[in-house]
Write a protein that holds these residues in place. Structure first.
Motif, PDB file in Angstrom:
ATOM      1  N   ASN A 239      40.264  36.387  39.545  1.00 33.85           N
ATOM      2  CA  ASN A 239      40.791  36.573  38.175  1.00 33.85           C
ATOM      3  C   ASN A 239      41.473  37.987  38.108  1.00 33.85           C
ATOM      4  OD1 ASN A 239      40.625  33.832  37.354  1.00 33.85           O
ATOM      5  ND2 ASN A 239      38.361  34.234  36.428  1.00 33.85           N
ATOM      6  N   GLN A 240      40.512  38.916  38.678  1.00 35.84           N
ATOM      7  CA  GLN A 240      40.905  40.202  38.899  1.00 35.84           C
ATOM      8  C   GLN A 240      42.163  40.487  39.429  1.00 35.84           C
ATOM      9  OE1 GLN A 240      37.946  42.799  40.133  1.00 35.84           O
ATOM     10  NE2 GLN A 240      38.978  44.876  39.532  1.00 35.84           N
ATOM     11  N   ASN A 243      45.030  38.739  37.710  1.00 35.30           N
ATOM     12  CA  ASN A 243      45.733  40.014  36.431  1.00 35.30           C
ATOM     13  C   ASN A 243      46.200  41.083  36.985  1.00 35.30           C
ATOM     14  OD1 ASN A 243      45.191  40.597  33.599  1.00 35.30           O
ATOM     15  ND2 ASN A 243      44.264  42.409  34.572  1.00 35.30           N
ATOM     16  N   GLU A 244      45.831  41.597  38.113  1.00 34.81           N
ATOM     17  CA  GLU A 244      46.466  42.898  38.711  1.00 34.81           C
ATOM     18  C   GLU A 244      47.987  42.366  39.183  1.00 34.81           C
ATOM     19  OE1 GLU A 244      45.960  46.246  42.016  1.00 34.81           O
ATOM     20  OE2 GLU A 244      44.384  44.617  41.705  1.00 34.81           O
TER      21      GLU A 244
END
Length: 603
Positions: A239-240, A243-244
């Motif tokens: 998810n990180q 998102n990035e």
């Protein structure tokens, strides 16, 4: 032991309840939040890939447009070069050729104006070459270099985008792997738990088998718990990264592509502006070229050119005097002078309406070549100009020879002072040759100066006073009322006063030879009727008669006289029907008789 077992059951109940809920949702065709999230993520991936494809097509079209514009400017540059080349060739084609008549025509204002226009046109062509050079250096070269950079930058951005796309896809696959492993471990733990419960409820099973089933269930549950932990941690990591990827990496790449596209469009605009500025920069010089053509056209002076024509073709001859009235109603008597003829004799023997001889402009020039060395075939004024030009040319040649002699003399002096540089005697033959050349040229100058002085003495502007004084003496000394002094025709076309003194005629032992007329005059007067015979003459000296209009005679030869001396020192005689010409009056003895025409036969 009992506490651990109770915790295990609680965990299994939660897993079982989640599984039952999932089954119920599947039965009701509803997706869980996680599945919805995965579906949205997949759609975003597809959308991102589609945008990359669209951007790739658009940026490639932009590069193609730059290449097309570069080709357009290159073709325009070639057109300018070809146009300039054609203009230069045109200007060169109509430039005056050396050693030709066009150089003589340059003395006219309209010819000089045309030459100036050609030079300005040549400069005008140069400005089109400047346009082509500036287009090449400021646009074509710059765009070619920019295209290479643009292609490299575009390739780099799309490479970064594909790399980021591949990275997020790899992370997604790893997340899918973790999820499937967690799901499998949960199912395995569930089956182990059910097996343990069956074994525990079976009274026939030994305690050892129950314990073994219980341990196996605990292991499976532990594996499920570990998978859940791995899946949870990797999901957080994914998810990180996602998102990035969607909020940082991809927007940055898109921003770089946008900046690249804006720079490309801006560069095209700058090149289009330069395209116009290149033409604008040469406009001042082009304007000066056109202004030079205008000034050249305004410098044309028709009156000056017409005066130049008059000056070029001015003959220097004086117009003939008035024709005397010939009275055929009464007999005319001759004067006592042996060197003059009565007009009545000529009137009787010449048919009415026929002139006595050709006036100068209508004398036929039989010399079709370049003419004699002294230019005696030309009218006085043109002959004077030719002689003066020849003298100037010879003086230039003399000056060149003298310059060479001075240089060789200095060289010989250097050799004398420094023998190691050369032998002084080696220069002497050349100095001797130059000295002989100078002597020959000086002799030629003296010869042409003599002819020039002779012509200038006979020019009307220098003989008006003498002519007026001769006319006054003739009027006082003449005894015949109708034999007044007037301008008469000489064999070379010049006009002199009639002289009364026979001693003046015979004293001129070396008279000026007659010259031929110019070849440009019409031949329509060549058919004039043959002049009648007015007497005979005997040659006292031999005469070669090299000049046009003269006739060669031998000493003692008898000839017919067809025109007496009119004061210019020449008598016109005839040998036979086809041979006639002028001889010096001092070379013959003239017998004028009334029956002279039939007194002798043709020799």
């Amino acid at each position: 032991m009992l506490r651990r077992r109770s915790e295990f059951f609680v965990f299994m109940d939660s897993v079982r309840s989640s599984k039952s809920e999932t089954d119920e949702q599947k039965e009701e065709h509803q997706l869980s939040p996680f599945e919805e999230y995965l579906q949205v993520l997949l759609q975003m991936k597809l959308a991102s890939a589609d945008q990359f494809d669209n951007l790739e097509k658009h940026t490639q079209w932009g590069i193609d447009f730059v290449e097309k514009y570069t080709k357009f400017v290159k073709e325009r540059s070639e057109i300018e070069n070809n146009y300039a080349k054609q203009i230069r060739n045109l200007s060169k084609k109509y430039q005056p050729k050396k050693n030709s008549r066009e150089e003589e025509e340059s003395k006219y204002t309209f010819c000089r104006a045309f030459l100036t226009s050609l030079n300005e046109l040549n400069d005008y062509a140069g400005q089109h070459e400047v346009i082509a050079e500036n287009l090449t250096s400021q646009i074509i070269t710059e765009l070619s270099r920019y295209l290479q950079d643009l292609k490299a930058e575009r390739k780099s951005h799309f490479h970064d985008g594909r790399k980021a796309q591949q990275h997020i896809e790899s992370s997604w696959k790893q997340l899918e792997t973790c999820k499937r492993r967690f799901e499998r471990d949960c199912k395995e733990a569930d089956r182990a738990q059910q097996y343990f419960e069956r074994m525990d409820a079976d009274i026939n099973v030994t305690k050892a088998d129950v314990e073994k089933a219980r341990q196996q269930a605990q292991v499976r549950h532990q594996m499920a718990a570990d998978s859940k932990s791995d899946y949870s941690s990797y999901l957080q990591k994914f998810n990180q990264e996602q998102n990035e990827h969607y909020f940082t990496v991809i927007p940055n790449i898109f921003q770089k592509l946008q900046d690249m596209e804006e720079r490309r469009i801006d560069r095209i605009g700058v090149c289009m502006k330069t395209f116009a500025d290149v033409d604008r920069q040469v406009l001042p010089i082009v304007g000066k070229c056109l202004e030079g053509m205008t000034k050249a056209a305004e410098s044309i002076e028709p009156k000056t050119d017409s005066k130049q024509v008059v000056e070029s073709y001015k003959s220097g001859f004086e117009p003939p005097g008035d024709v005397e009235f010939e009275d055929y109603g009464q007999a005319m008597k001759r004067t006592v002078s042996d060197t003059s003829l009565s007009n009545s004799k000529e009137a009787r023997e010449k048919p009415a309406g026929k002139s006595k001889g050709k006036l100068w402009p209508f004398i036929k020039n039989k010399n079709k070549g370049s003419g004699p060395e002294d230019f005696s075939h030309l009218p006085p004024e043109q002959r004077r100009k030719k002689l003066q030009g020849k003298i100037d040319e010879l003086n230039k040649d003399i000056q060149k020879e003298m310059d060479q002699r001075d240089a060789l003399t200095k060289m010989r002096d250097v050799y004398v002072k420094n023998p190691q540089m050369g032998d002084p005697a080696s220069v002497d033959p050349r100095l001797s040759e130059i000295g002989q050349n100078i002597e020959k040229l000086q002799f030629e100058v003296q010869k042409f100066e003599g002819w020039l002085a002779e012509v200038e003495e006979r020019m009307p502007s220098k003989s008006d006073t003498h002519r007026r004084s001769g006319l006054f003496e003739t009027q006082n000394n003449t005894t015949v009322s109708n034999n007044c002094a007037q301008d008469r025709e000489s064999p070379d076309g010049s006009y002199t006063e009639e002289q009364n003194s026979e001693t003046q005629v015979k004293a001129n032992i070396n008279p000026i030879l007659p010259t031929s007329s110019t070849p440009e005059f019409d031949d329509e007067f060549d058919d004039e009727e043959t002049l009648p015979t007015i007497g005979t003459c005997k040659a006292l000296y031999p005469f070669e008669g090299h000049n046009e209009g003269t006739i060669a005679v031998a000493e003692g030869e008898l000839l017919y006289v067809i025109e007496e001396d009119k004061g210019d020192g020449w008598t016109r005689v005839r040998r036979n029907e086809d041979e006639e010409g002028y001889v010096p009056s001092s070379y013959v003895e003239v017998f004028l008789e009334t029956n002279a025409k039939g007194a002798m036969t043709y020799i």
